[in-house]
Design a protein around this motif. Sequence first.
Motif, PDB file in Angstrom:
ATOM      1  N   LEU A  47     122.648 106.506 142.569  1.00  0.00           N
ATOM      2  CA  LEU A  47     121.480 105.630 142.654  1.00  0.00           C
ATOM      3  C   LEU A  47     120.302 106.291 143.372  1.00  0.00           C
ATOM      4  N   GLU A  56     120.379 107.355 136.469  1.00  0.00           N
ATOM      5  CA  GLU A  56     121.147 106.814 135.356  1.00  0.00           C
ATOM      6  C   GLU A  56     121.874 107.909 134.575  1.00  0.00           C
ATOM      7  N   PRO A 114     125.064 109.679 137.838  1.00  0.00           N
ATOM      8  CA  PRO A 114     125.375 108.572 138.752  1.00  0.00           C
ATOM      9  C   PRO A 114     126.560 108.854 139.675  1.00  0.00           C
TER      10      PRO A 114
END
Length: 285
Positions: free
Chosen positions: A110, A116, A119
């Motif tokens: 994050l 994304e 991760p």
Amino acid sequence: MSRLHELRSAPETIHWGYFDAAIPPVLRIAPGDRVQFRTVNGGEDVMPPPPFVVPPELRAIHRCCRPRLVGHILTGPVYIEGAAPGDALEIHIEEISIPVDWGYNVMRPLRGTLPEEFPYFRVLHFAIDRERGVAETPWGVELPLRPFFGVMGVAPPPEYGAVSTMAPREFGGNLDLKELTAGSVLTLPVFNHGALFSVGDGHALQGEGEVNLSALEVCLDGVLEFRLRKNAGISFPRAETPTHWITFGFNEDLDDAASQALRQMIALLGEKRGLAPVDAYALCS
């Protein structure tokens, strides 16, 4: 006559994760004095395996200290006699050296620019050849070292209380300006008596921003000279390298940050060269 002081990182000389005007100084100096800082970097989860050697002072900090907020291990604060709100503190970066044979790059879930797509937690360790001035990546490429301190700041206005070291602000902090190598000068506005300067977040090398969260992070030594400009009337940090003047903008919106930096440069050109604001605006364009 100016003096050279030494300030080593230790549980009693660091603050972890935050700036705060209430932190008592660990060293007092006179304007014109120099300080040999010996800083450390990194939490326990990014320490390297043998045969790399972790400095004992960093191990001691891990045993005795915990971060108050998410952020960096900073050495200080240093109290500069005579500094008062409204003054400016010039930090002349005389020397920077790497005292260890390793550095690390870490990314966390994050965080970073592409969370994304990446991760997960990952830490890489790089061997540093200090004699040759290079770091070797785990995939075998050598990179030239260009060390600098990512965080240099004075204490924030006292009404702020404790603030994380993660975001740069008007008092400096996590500037991550890779041009602040030896031979450069950082100027910071002063908000408290004594200025209360702290430093840390050593980098051996950094790209144009820490896009995955971190640079090549290292423990770092440096000799800094402190000069005081009374009633300077500046409100934001400024920097000077052998070839450039640099102004800053701090905002989550990139357009607003660019506008801040531009206004600061227009003001700086007025002070340095006597340009009218409209002429400085044209020159910047």
